[in-house]
Design a protein around this motif. Structure first.
Motif, PDB file in Angstrom:
ATOM      1  N   ARG A 521      -6.112  -3.061   5.704  1.00 58.05           N
ATOM      2  CA  ARG A 521      -5.908  -3.010   4.256  1.00 58.05           C
ATOM      3  C   ARG A 521      -5.536  -1.597   3.855  1.00 58.05           C
ATOM      4  N   CYS A 522      -4.764  -1.484   2.772  1.00 59.97           N
ATOM      5  CA  CYS A 522      -4.361  -0.180   2.257  1.00 59.97           C
ATOM      6  C   CYS A 522      -5.372   0.272   1.215  1.00 59.97           C
ATOM      7  N   TRP A 523      -5.887   1.482   1.385  1.00 62.91           N
ATOM      8  CA  TRP A 523      -6.884   2.013   0.447  1.00 62.91           C
ATOM      9  C   TRP A 523      -6.350   3.242  -0.290  1.00 62.91           C
ATOM     10  N   ASN A 524      -5.041   3.380  -0.398  1.00 65.40           N
ATOM     11  CA  ASN A 524      -4.431   4.497  -1.114  1.00 65.40           C
ATOM     12  C   ASN A 524      -4.073   4.051  -2.528  1.00 65.40           C
ATOM     13  N   PRO A 525      -4.775   4.564  -3.547  1.00 63.97           N
ATOM     14  CA  PRO A 525      -4.481   4.139  -4.927  1.00 63.97           C
ATOM     15  C   PRO A 525      -3.052   4.445  -5.354  1.00 63.97           C
ATOM     16  N   ALA A 526      -2.393   5.397  -4.686  1.00 60.13           N
ATOM     17  CA  ALA A 526      -1.018   5.749  -5.066  1.00 60.13           C
ATOM     18  C   ALA A 526       0.010   4.808  -4.446  1.00 60.13           C
ATOM     19  N   SER A 527      -0.428   3.901  -3.577  1.00 60.62           N
ATOM     20  CA  SER A 527       0.500   3.013  -2.880  1.00 60.62           C
ATOM     21  C   SER A 527       0.664   1.690  -3.616  1.00 60.62           C
ATOM     22  N   PRO A 528       1.861   1.121  -3.619  1.00 58.38           N
ATOM     23  CA  PRO A 528       2.039  -0.223  -4.206  1.00 58.38           C
ATOM     24  C   PRO A 528       1.312  -1.306  -3.417  1.00 58.38           C
ATOM     25  N   LEU A 529       0.864  -0.981  -2.214  1.00 64.95           N
ATOM     26  CA  LEU A 529       0.131  -1.943  -1.384  1.00 64.95           C
ATOM     27  C   LEU A 529      -1.376  -1.783  -1.516  1.00 64.95           C
ATOM     28  N   TYR A 530      -1.835  -0.964  -2.442  1.00 65.34           N
ATOM     29  CA  TYR A 530      -3.266  -0.666  -2.583  1.00 65.34           C
ATOM     30  C   TYR A 530      -4.088  -1.946  -2.693  1.00 65.34           C
ATOM     31  N   ASN A 531      -5.108  -2.029  -1.852  1.00 67.59           N
ATOM     32  CA  ASN A 531      -6.066  -3.133  -1.802  1.00 67.59           C
ATOM     33  C   ASN A 531      -5.466  -4.404  -1.209  1.00 67.59           C
ATOM     34  N   PHE A 532      -4.211  -4.362  -0.740  1.00 66.13           N
ATOM     35  CA  PHE A 532      -3.606  -5.511  -0.081  1.00 66.13           C
ATOM     36  C   PHE A 532      -3.816  -5.409   1.426  1.00 66.13           C
ATOM     37  N   ARG A 533      -3.867  -6.565   2.082  1.00 66.37           N
ATOM     38  CA  ARG A 533      -3.845  -6.592   3.538  1.00 66.37           C
ATOM     39  C   ARG A 533      -2.425  -6.262   3.981  1.00 66.37           C
ATOM     40  N   VAL A 534      -2.270  -5.389   4.984  1.00 67.39           N
ATOM     41  CA  VAL A 534      -0.946  -4.919   5.389  1.00 67.39           C
ATOM     42  C   VAL A 534      -0.700  -5.246   6.852  1.00 67.39           C
ATOM     43  N   THR A 535       0.562  -5.424   7.202  1.00 72.67           N
ATOM     44  CA  THR A 535       0.930  -5.515   8.613  1.00 72.67           C
ATOM     45  C   THR A 535       1.024  -4.098   9.163  1.00 72.67           C
ATOM     46  N   LEU A 536       0.593  -3.894  10.401  1.00 76.34           N
ATOM     47  CA  LEU A 536       0.502  -2.552  10.957  1.00 76.34           C
ATOM     48  C   LEU A 536       1.869  -1.885  11.094  1.00 76.34           C
ATOM     49  N   GLU A 537       2.926  -2.686  11.223  1.00 73.86           N
ATOM     50  CA  GLU A 537       4.252  -2.092  11.349  1.00 73.86           C
ATOM     51  C   GLU A 537       4.927  -1.858  10.002  1.00 73.86           C
ATOM     52  N   GLY A 538       4.227  -2.177   8.898  1.00 76.12           N
ATOM     53  CA  GLY A 538       4.795  -1.980   7.561  1.00 76.12           C
ATOM     54  C   GLY A 538       4.845  -0.504   7.182  1.00 76.12           C
ATOM     55  N   TYR A 539       5.503  -0.215   6.048  1.00 78.51           N
ATOM     56  CA  TYR A 539       5.664   1.165   5.601  1.00 78.51           C
ATOM     57  C   TYR A 539       5.826   1.188   4.094  1.00 78.51           C
ATOM     58  N   CYS A 540       5.329   2.261   3.452  1.00 82.17           N
ATOM     59  CA  CYS A 540       5.576   2.466   2.028  1.00 82.17           C
ATOM     60  C   CYS A 540       5.744   3.964   1.781  1.00 82.17           C
ATOM     61  N   PRO A 541       6.319   4.372   0.628  1.00 79.82           N
ATOM     62  CA  PRO A 541       6.576   5.801   0.356  1.00 79.82           C
ATOM     63  C   PRO A 541       5.319   6.663   0.292  1.00 79.82           C
ATOM     64  N   ALA A 542       4.138   6.027   0.135  1.00 79.92           N
ATOM     65  CA  ALA A 542       2.891   6.802   0.035  1.00 79.92           C
ATOM     66  C   ALA A 542       2.265   7.063   1.403  1.00 79.92           C
ATOM     67  N   PHE A 543       3.024   6.837   2.477  1.00 83.15           N
ATOM     68  CA  PHE A 543       2.512   7.029   3.837  1.00 83.15           C
ATOM     69  C   PHE A 543       2.015   8.466   4.057  1.00 83.15           C
ATOM     70  N   GLU A 544       0.826   8.575   4.693  1.00 82.08           N
ATOM     71  CA  GLU A 544       0.286   9.869   5.119  1.00 82.08           C
ATOM     72  C   GLU A 544      -0.303   9.680   6.512  1.00 82.08           C
ATOM     73  N   ARG A 545       0.176  10.486   7.454  1.00 78.70           N
ATOM     74  CA  ARG A 545      -0.241  10.302   8.844  1.00 78.70           C
ATOM     75  C   ARG A 545      -1.728  10.601   9.012  1.00 78.70           C
ATOM     76  N   GLY A 546      -2.392   9.740   9.770  1.00 83.04           N
ATOM     77  CA  GLY A 546      -3.796   9.929  10.080  1.00 83.04           C
ATOM     78  C   GLY A 546      -3.968  10.440  11.483  1.00 83.04           C
ATOM     79  N   SER A 547      -5.191  10.792  11.828  1.00 86.56           N
ATOM     80  CA  SER A 547      -5.445  11.380  13.145  1.00 86.56           C
ATOM     81  C   SER A 547      -6.102  10.416  14.111  1.00 86.56           C
ATOM     82  N   GLY A 548      -6.590   9.273  13.588  1.00 85.94           N
ATOM     83  CA  GLY A 548      -7.274   8.359  14.519  1.00 85.94           C
ATOM     84  C   GLY A 548      -7.500   7.010  13.907  1.00 85.94           C
ATOM     85  N   ASN A 549      -6.428   6.395  13.409  1.00 89.76           N
ATOM     86  CA  ASN A 549      -6.577   5.099  12.743  1.00 89.76           C
ATOM     87  C   ASN A 549      -6.943   4.014  13.742  1.00 89.76           C
ATOM     88  N   SER A 550      -7.864   3.144  13.292  1.00 81.90           N
ATOM     89  CA  SER A 550      -8.234   1.997  14.119  1.00 81.90           C
ATOM     90  C   SER A 550      -7.283   0.867  13.855  1.00 81.90           C
TER      91      SER A 550
END
Length: 551
Positions: A521-550
């Motif tokens: 799920r996306c937990w970024n309030p600035a993203s249009p996908l906020y609070n939605f279940r997402v596919t792992l290969e999806g992308y949105c303009p609010a992307f920010e790289r993480g260091s250890g996503n599960s």
């Protein structure tokens, strides 16, 4: 006065008893349906009969000439409130049964295995918002309750020489408007000077997003599945939710004009036919929609809505489509080999049996499209009616305990949550000692050890039946909610879905490597996908790289 409320709750005629009592045969704790017996002075009124087995009602009759009640009032046509009525009528043909006009027409859908011609019209229709004296000193008035066409709240008024007693039974109610039903109107019920309120607690103290937000989230998930080449299978009950979903799919901007087939199968299709017969009783907006295009069956306007026939199975699913079917059906008949991937969407709070594997690739998720009021809606109705007694029924024991322990209710009302077979006396104007609220808060300890944080909770928390589901996998997800840290147990289904996703390379900019993606799920309030279940290969303009996503 009558010598008994039931065979299980005898009253000595030499003793002075309260004028109001409630004896629950069943309160929907374990999906057994709702059936209550209320005594108001000399009158015995049965409220709903959702039990599949009515043997306990037969046993309550001590003499062959007696009836289990003086009359029966049914709130609406859902099985958990009405499926026992036909057996009750067959066992006691002289027992009068009343409901709204719409309910009387929908009741036969509870017995589809029988020939409709053999089912008698045993339910007498009552007019809405019109007091009717059904017996000496006993007046009934019904009000639309939302939830389902024909669903009503029942007001009983019992008049004696000393005083007037008023009891309201909500049945299932919904304050919000839905696609095909207008919500319960609080202004119609304010100022009743109510003594007793018998109310459902299906969602306990849960708080839900606005109804339109729920619809938009569901439509967005279906839209993404179709765009990804998936067909969508949505099992629903025959009445209510299936027709709501169909209207949502017909009118939502994601689907209007789209070259898409929506197939409707089984009892859900029969329910659609029943709704078409009730069009004059549906909201004006729905009647206006039906003037311009068919309400359900339509092969001319996109998306096309069709009744699924056996000859359609050979081609169904070759291209993305949507199927609405019964919750009890075998999903293998849809998820056939070579039909492409399927997304199976299961409604929350409704028990649907699914298999781990199907012949076609499947993903199983749940969604919320509430048909009942949430916790704030429930307490809002109580505070508007301000009864002396509040009796909670219809909900899991844990959720009802959450409601009965609310301090805002404990401090103002006499709260009851009876078990089946337990008589509840409802004294009016007498001193009442409120029992202590059940324990719902647990004190624990937090320990930080280097890079590991341990939270220790007392063993008493495991006594709650919800603990088994919470601790099912031994894995939890934590997230901040304001200043509070919320813990949620991860289910087997979520883990299976996560493990089935293909590996995402660490250098790819996508949801799988975004620091705001947790639990798919996306937990970024600035993203249009906020609070939605997402596919792992999806992308949105609010992307920010993480260091250890599960993943």
């Amino acid at each position: 006065m009558r010598d008994n409320l039931s065979a299980h709750s005898r009253v000595d005629t030499q003793e002075t008893a309260t004028e109001l009592e409630c004896f629950p045969y069943s309160v929907q704790h374990n999906n057994e349906g709702v059936c209550l017996l209320v005594r108001m002075g000399l009158h015995r009124i049965m409220l709903d009969c959702g039990m599949a087995d009515i043997s306990s009602l037969k046993e309550s009759v001590s003499k062959s000439s007696e009836l289990p009640a003086d009359l029966v009032l049914v709130t609406h046509a859902h099985p958990d409130h009405a499926r026992g009525l036909l057996s009750l009528h067959q066992a006691f043909p002289h027992l009068p049964i009343y409901g709204s006009e719409v309910t009387s027409k929908l009741l036969p859908l509870n017995w589809l295995e029988q020939d409709p011609q053999t089912i008698p019209q045993f339910c007498h229709a009552l007019p809405l918002r019109s007091p009717i004296e059904l017996d000496d000193g006993l007046v009934v008035e019904i009000f639309p309750a939302g939830h389902l066409p024909g669903a009503v709240a029942i007001l009983l008024t019992y008049t004696t020489e000393q005083r007037i007693y008023k009891l309201l039974y909500t049945g299932d109610f919904f304050l919000s408007n839905s696609r095909l039903v207008e919500g319960l109107r609080l202004e119609e019920l304010r100022g009743l000077d109510l003594n007793v309120l018998i109310i459902e607690g299906t969602y306990g103290t849960s708080r839900h997003p606005h109804r339109r937000n729920q619809e938009n989230q569901l439509a967005e998930r279906i839209n993404r599945a179709i765009a990804d080449g998936c067909s969508v299978l949505i099992p629903t009950p025959a009445l209510g939710l299936g027709q709501e979903l169909l209207m949502l799919l017909r009118s939502h901007h994601h689907f209007t004009g789209r070259d898409l087939d929506i197939w409707v199968d089984g009892a859900v299709a029969i329910g659609c036919d029943a709704y078409l017969e009730l069009l004059p009783h549906l909201p004006p907006s729905v009647q206006n929609f039906a003037r311009h295009q068919p309400l359900f069956w339509d092969e001319r306007v996109r998306p096309r809505v069709r009744r699924l026939q056996s000859e359609h199975h050979a081609t169904m699913g070759k291209s993305p489509c949507i199927v609405l079917t019964d919750i009890t059906t075998d999903f293998n008949q849809y998820c056939q080999p070579d039909t492409g991937p399927w997304l199976i969407l299961l409604p929350e709070k409704i028990d649907v049996k699914v298999k781990k594997e199907y012949a076609a690739p499947t993903t199983i998720e749940s969604y919320l499209l509430a048909q009942h009021s949430d916790g704030p809606g429930t307490t809002q109705l109580i505070h508007n009616l301000r009864p002396q007694h509040v009796v909670f029924v219809h909900g899991s024991s844990s959720y009802l305990a959450d409601l009965t322990s609310l301090e805002e209710l404990q401090n103002r009302y006499h709260i009851h949550s009876p078990l089946p077979g337990t008589r509840v006396e409802l004294p009016i104007g007498e001193t009442f000692l409120q029992p202590a609220a059940p324990e719902t808060n647990y004190e624990g300890e937090l320990t930080e050890l280097g890079t590991v944080i341990t939270i220790t909770l007392p063993e008493a928390i495991t006594a709650d039946p919800r603990w088994r589901q919470f601790a099912d996998t031994g894995l939890i997800e934590a997230r901040w909610q304001g200043e509070e840290l919320v813990l949620r147990g991860l289910t087997q289904r979520e883990l299976l879905n996560q493990n089935s996703d293909r590996y995402i390379t660490p250098d790819l900019d996508c949801c799988g490597t975004c620091r705001h993606q947790r639990g798919q799920r996306c937990w970024n309030p600035a993203s249009p996908l906020y609070n939605f279940r997402v596919t792992l290969e999806g992308y949105c303009p609010a992307f920010e790289r993480g260091s250890g996503n599960s993943q």
